[in-house]
Design a protein around this motif. Structure first.
Motif, PDB file in Angstrom:
ATOM      1  N   ASP A  83       1.062  -1.234  -0.045  1.00  0.00           N
ATOM      2  CA  ASP A  83      -0.115  -0.087   0.046  1.00  0.00           C
ATOM      3  C   ASP A  83       0.660   1.269   0.022  1.00  0.00           C
ATOM      4  OD1 ASP A  83       1.091  -0.226   2.406  1.00  0.00           O
ATOM      5  OD2 ASP A  83      -0.962   0.221   3.706  1.00  0.00           O
ATOM      6  N   GLU A  84       2.233   1.234  -0.066  1.00  0.00           N
ATOM      7  CA  GLU A  84       3.268   2.279  -0.215  1.00  0.00           C
ATOM      8  C   GLU A  84       3.742   2.676  -1.345  1.00  0.00           C
ATOM      9  OE1 GLU A  84       3.704   4.750   2.287  1.00  0.00           O
ATOM     10  OE2 GLU A  84       2.427   3.727   3.873  1.00  0.00           O
ATOM     11  N   ARG A  85       3.457   1.519  -2.480  1.00  0.00           N
ATOM     12  CA  ARG A  85       4.029   1.554  -3.839  1.00  0.00           C
ATOM     13  C   ARG A  85       3.273   2.805  -4.844  1.00  0.00           C
ATOM     14  NH1 ARG A  85       4.413  -5.026  -4.474  1.00  0.00           N
ATOM     15  NH2 ARG A  85       5.553  -5.316  -2.662  1.00  0.00           N
ATOM     16  N   GLY A  86       2.338   3.328  -4.406  1.00  0.00           N
ATOM     17  CA  GLY A  86       1.776   4.229  -5.209  1.00  0.00           C
ATOM     18  C   GLY A  86       2.842   5.449  -5.751  1.00  0.00           C
ATOM     19  N   THR A  87       2.807   6.028  -6.854  1.00  0.00           N
ATOM     20  CA  THR A  87       3.354   7.070  -7.477  1.00  0.00           C
ATOM     21  C   THR A  87       2.509   8.232  -7.701  1.00  0.00           C
ATOM     22  OG1 THR A  87       3.627   6.045  -9.365  1.00  0.00           O
ATOM     23  CG2 THR A  87       5.249   5.748  -8.122  1.00  0.00           C
ATOM     24  N   VAL A  88       1.023   7.952  -7.504  1.00  0.00           N
ATOM     25  CA  VAL A  88       0.014   9.020  -7.594  1.00  0.00           C
ATOM     26  C   VAL A  88      -0.688   9.451  -6.429  1.00  0.00           C
ATOM     27  CG1 VAL A  88      -1.697   9.811  -9.230  1.00  0.00           C
ATOM     28  CG2 VAL A  88      -0.089   8.364 -10.048  1.00  0.00           C
ATOM     29  N   SER A  89      -0.432  10.435  -5.693  1.00  0.00           N
ATOM     30  CA  SER A  89      -1.407  10.790  -4.745  1.00  0.00           C
ATOM     31  C   SER A  89      -2.531  11.665  -4.691  1.00  0.00           C
ATOM     32  CB  SER A  89      -0.458  11.272  -3.661  1.00  0.00           C
ATOM     33  OG  SER A  89       0.790  10.301  -3.231  1.00  0.00           O
ATOM     34  N   VAL A  90      -3.681  11.616  -4.224  1.00  0.00           N
ATOM     35  CA  VAL A  90      -4.722  12.459  -4.206  1.00  0.00           C
ATOM     36  C   VAL A  90      -4.976  13.003  -2.709  1.00  0.00           C
ATOM     37  CG1 VAL A  90      -7.061  12.678  -4.530  1.00  0.00           C
ATOM     38  CG2 VAL A  90      -5.759  11.147  -6.072  1.00  0.00           C
ATOM     39  N   ILE A  91      -4.654  14.233  -2.602  1.00  0.00           N
ATOM     40  CA  ILE A  91      -4.485  15.096  -1.523  1.00  0.00           C
ATOM     41  C   ILE A  91      -5.839  16.055  -1.253  1.00  0.00           C
ATOM     42  CG2 ILE A  91      -3.181  16.407   0.073  1.00  0.00           C
ATOM     43  CD1 ILE A  91      -0.647  15.340  -1.675  1.00  0.00           C
ATOM     44  N   LYS A  92      -6.556  15.836  -0.094  1.00  0.00           N
ATOM     45  CA  LYS A  92      -7.456  17.087  -0.015  1.00  0.00           C
ATOM     46  C   LYS A  92      -7.027  18.108   1.095  1.00  0.00           C
ATOM     47  CE  LYS A  92     -12.405  17.743   0.997  1.00  0.00           C
ATOM     48  NZ  LYS A  92     -13.755  17.008   1.148  1.00  0.00           N
ATOM     49  N   ALA A  93      -6.939  19.266   0.685  1.00  0.00           N
ATOM     50  CA  ALA A  93      -6.344  20.211   1.669  1.00  0.00           C
ATOM     51  C   ALA A  93      -7.776  21.262   1.891  1.00  0.00           C
ATOM     52  CB  ALA A  93      -5.539  21.296   0.956  1.00  0.00           C
ATOM     53  N   THR A  94      -7.985  21.403   3.284  1.00  0.00           N
ATOM     54  CA  THR A  94      -9.301  22.095   3.716  1.00  0.00           C
ATOM     55  C   THR A  94      -8.852  23.221   4.523  1.00  0.00           C
ATOM     56  OG1 THR A  94     -10.361  20.045   3.891  1.00  0.00           O
ATOM     57  CG2 THR A  94     -11.546  21.674   5.071  1.00  0.00           C
ATOM     58  N   THR A  95      -9.459  24.289   4.607  1.00  0.00           N
ATOM     59  CA  THR A  95      -9.328  25.625   5.552  1.00  0.00           C
ATOM     60  C   THR A  95     -10.699  25.907   6.167  1.00  0.00           C
ATOM     61  OG1 THR A  95     -10.033  26.993   3.545  1.00  0.00           O
ATOM     62  CG2 THR A  95      -7.886  26.585   3.700  1.00  0.00           C
ATOM     63  N   ARG A  96     -10.528  26.063   7.485  1.00  0.00           N
ATOM     64  CA  ARG A  96     -11.745  26.166   8.126  1.00  0.00           C
ATOM     65  C   ARG A  96     -11.392  27.544   9.213  1.00  0.00           C
ATOM     66  NH1 ARG A  96     -15.850  23.191  10.180  1.00  0.00           N
ATOM     67  NH2 ARG A  96     -14.920  21.255   9.338  1.00  0.00           N
ATOM     68  N   ARG A  97     -12.361  28.631   8.795  1.00  0.00           N
ATOM     69  CA  ARG A  97     -11.895  29.662   9.595  1.00  0.00           C
ATOM     70  C   ARG A  97     -12.612  29.651  10.992  1.00  0.00           C
ATOM     71  NH1 ARG A  97     -10.112  34.338   8.514  1.00  0.00           N
ATOM     72  NH2 ARG A  97     -10.231  34.008   6.241  1.00  0.00           N
ATOM     73  N   GLU A  98     -11.724  29.711  12.055  1.00  0.00           N
ATOM     74  CA  GLU A  98     -12.299  29.616  13.560  1.00  0.00           C
ATOM     75  C   GLU A  98     -12.815  30.980  14.081  1.00  0.00           C
ATOM     76  OE1 GLU A  98     -12.170  26.847  14.882  1.00  0.00           O
ATOM     77  OE2 GLU A  98     -11.196  25.622  13.196  1.00  0.00           O
ATOM     78  N   SER A  99     -12.122  32.096  13.445  1.00  0.00           N
ATOM     79  CA  SER A  99     -12.580  33.339  13.994  1.00  0.00           C
ATOM     80  C   SER A  99     -12.093  34.478  12.703  1.00  0.00           C
ATOM     81  CB  SER A  99     -12.024  33.785  15.481  1.00  0.00           C
ATOM     82  OG  SER A  99     -10.486  33.943  15.087  1.00  0.00           O
ATOM     83  N   GLU A 100     -12.352  35.665  12.951  1.00  0.00           N
ATOM     84  CA  GLU A 100     -12.218  36.584  12.017  1.00  0.00           C
ATOM     85  C   GLU A 100     -10.627  36.603  11.723  1.00  0.00           C
ATOM     86  OE1 GLU A 100     -13.809  40.345  13.101  1.00  0.00           O
ATOM     87  OE2 GLU A 100     -15.922  39.755  12.984  1.00  0.00           O
ATOM     88  N   VAL A 101      -9.901  36.334  12.711  1.00  0.00           N
ATOM     89  CA  VAL A 101      -8.524  36.212  12.588  1.00  0.00           C
ATOM     90  C   VAL A 101      -7.657  35.053  12.546  1.00  0.00           C
ATOM     91  CG1 VAL A 101      -8.355  38.781  13.681  1.00  0.00           C
ATOM     92  CG2 VAL A 101      -8.163  36.540  14.954  1.00  0.00           C
ATOM     93  N   GLN A 102      -8.466  34.079  12.828  1.00  0.00           N
ATOM     94  CA  GLN A 102      -7.715  32.596  12.898  1.00  0.00           C
ATOM     95  C   GLN A 102      -8.447  31.779  11.800  1.00  0.00           C
ATOM     96  OE1 GLN A 102      -8.128  31.502  16.994  1.00  0.00           O
ATOM     97  NE2 GLN A 102      -6.153  32.022  17.188  1.00  0.00           N
TER      98      GLN A 102
END
Length: 215
Positions: free
Chosen positions: A85-104
């Motif tokens: 399961d470590e032999r893959g050479t193509v990765s699919v990655i999900k990046a998420t942003t969540r605003r916790e407050s007006e400044v964070q």
């Protein structure tokens, strides 16, 4: 080789230090493996494209996400020594942003899938060329193409990372560039794709004739 399983590593940062000043930003990272990353492409997640995110972007809990595909260099012998399961050479990655407050704002990345290109076995490990030189999302973001060192272009579903097909026979050396045709919905769905290779050849494919399943 100790046989000890390697784990993907993740990190995040609140700021980046530049030469002259401190640039306030949000960041995160993902590490699919130890081999060099040779290519990347990125598109909004399906939720973003369908407009399913929260309508009020100023909400403290507003969430956005993108999908990243990454292709890696690889040596067949080294991959054969890794867990399957470590032999893959193509990765699919999900990046998420969540605003916790007006400044964070919290930003996280996770690897959704790792898939391989050419099939590896003890018998062909010396000849297999599993490295990936280029990857590209179709304009609608539903499909992505991967150009391999093995002279083939592979098509994958963005949602499942399932391989949908292999384009081969025209390029005679490693695939070095890819580009999808842009235009109306029909042109996009048919998947007109150009693939350039190290031998100076450009192959043109109509990847998905109308009616062909694309899931």
């Amino acid at each position: 080789m100790t046989g000890k399983r390697k784990h993907h590593s993740f990190s995040s940062a609140d700021f980046v230090v530049t030469k002259d000043d401190v640039l306030e930003t949000d960041a995160c990272s993902a590490k699919p493996g130890t081999c060099p990353i040779l290519c990347l492409d990125i598109c909004p997640s399906q939720d973003e494209k369908r407009g399913l995110m929260q309508s009020n972007s100023k909400s403290h809990n507003a969430k956005r996400s993108v999908i990243v595909i990454a292709g890696q260099a690889a040596d067949a012998r080294e991959l054969m020594a890794q867990p399957s399961d470590e032999r893959g050479t193509v990765s699919v990655i999900k990046a998420t942003t969540r605003r916790e407050s007006e400044v964070q704002c919290e930003m996280q990345a996770r690897i959704r899938a790792k898939v391989g290109t050419c099939k590896l076995s003890d018998e062909i490990s010396r000849e297999g060329k599993p490295g990936v030189g280029v990857c590209k999302f179709r304009p609608d973001g539903k499909i992505f193409a991967v150009g391999g060192w093995d002279k083939r272009v592979r098509l994958y579903s963005r949602t499942s990372a399932k391989q949908l097909g292999v384009l081969r026979g025209l390029n005679e050396q490693s695939i070095s560039s890819l580009e999808w045709a842009h235009g109306d919905d029909r042109i996009v769905q048919e998947g007109i794709l150009a693939a350039g290779s190290d031998d100076g050849k450009i192959a043109l494919w109509r990847s998905f004739p109308l009616g062909m399943t694309q899931t």
